[in-house]
Design a protein around this motif. Sequence first.
Motif, short mmCIF file in Angstrom:
data_model
loop_
_atom_site.label_atom_id
_atom_site.label_comp_id
_atom_site.label_asym_id
_atom_site.label_seq_id
_atom_site.Cartn_x
_atom_site.Cartn_y
_atom_site.Cartn_z
N ASN A 119 11.89 -31.51 53.41
CA ASN A 119 12.28 -32.93 53.46
C ASN A 119 12.48 -33.37 54.90
O ASN A 119 11.97 -34.43 55.31
N ASN A 133 9.13 -33.57 56.87
CA ASN A 133 8.30 -34.72 56.48
C ASN A 133 8.90 -36.05 56.89
O ASN A 133 8.17 -36.98 57.22
N ARG A 134 10.20 -36.14 56.90
CA ARG A 134 10.85 -37.38 57.34
C ARG A 134 10.69 -37.58 58.85
O ARG A 134 10.50 -38.69 59.31
N SER A 151 14.99 -34.10 46.93
CA SER A 151 14.00 -34.99 47.55
C SER A 151 14.30 -36.45 47.29
O SER A 151 14.08 -37.31 48.16
N ALA A 202 17.16 -37.40 49.53
CA ALA A 202 16.71 -37.49 50.93
C ALA A 202 15.70 -38.63 51.13
O ALA A 202 15.37 -38.95 52.27
N GLU A 203 15.21 -39.18 50.03
CA GLU A 203 14.19 -40.23 50.08
C GLU A 203 12.95 -39.76 50.83
O GLU A 203 12.36 -40.48 51.63
N CYS A 204 12.53 -38.53 50.53
CA CYS A 204 11.33 -37.96 51.13
C CYS A 204 10.13 -38.26 50.23
O CYS A 204 9.94 -37.60 49.20
N ASP A 205 9.33 -39.25 50.62
CA ASP A 205 8.18 -39.65 49.81
C ASP A 205 7.20 -38.51 49.58
O ASP A 205 6.65 -38.37 48.49
N TYR A 206 6.98 -37.70 50.62
CA TYR A 206 6.02 -36.60 50.50
C TYR A 206 6.49 -35.60 49.44
O TYR A 206 5.73 -35.25 48.53
N ASP A 222 6.66 -37.98 59.33
CA ASP A 222 6.01 -39.03 58.55
C ASP A 222 4.66 -38.52 58.03
O ASP A 222 3.62 -39.14 58.20
#
Length: 178
Positions: free
Chosen positions: A162, A165-166, A73, A76-80, A169
């Motif tokens: 990921n 969610n990306r 995560s 992937a820079e997936c904030d969620y 958003d």
Amino acid sequence: MPRLHTQDISTATGPAAQLFTAIKGAVGKVPNAYADVGANSPVALEAALNLDAALRKSSLKGKQVEAIKLAVSEAAECDYCLAAHSLMAKKLGFSAEAVIGLRRAEASGDAQLDALTVFVRELVTTRGTVPAASVAAVKAAGYSDAQIVDTLLAVTSITFTNLFNRVNDTVVDFPAAD
């Protein structure tokens, strides 16, 4: 703001409603990511849940799975997913410092988990055949071939979430990751 179809889970019918009821019964709520996936494709939500169920039966322990999900995560820079899995990791007993170390594939205080997150980070941030030295390093840290294969399953599981969610958003409904 979500980019894909969303719906209040109370208005869901059919397979989506059945999945939402099961999730709410198991964890007390339906996280936004699951609600949004299920609103668009109950088949995809069921598959994601089945992957996670398979991981619970795998050769990996819960802390190892969370370490993998944190490292992927972060890459992937997936904030969620960072928020959700940072919270889950803390519930499993990881300190805030260890969570950050695992996310970044840096020192977490557990050398074996660190080797796993370094391997996972390399796996998801590079292309082509993984170098033999990388596989040897994760084996030297004590991971079996079965655990390496189960690691790939964990990477697959979190990569789907990921990606969703990306694209979507998804509104984060967990405390933000540090």
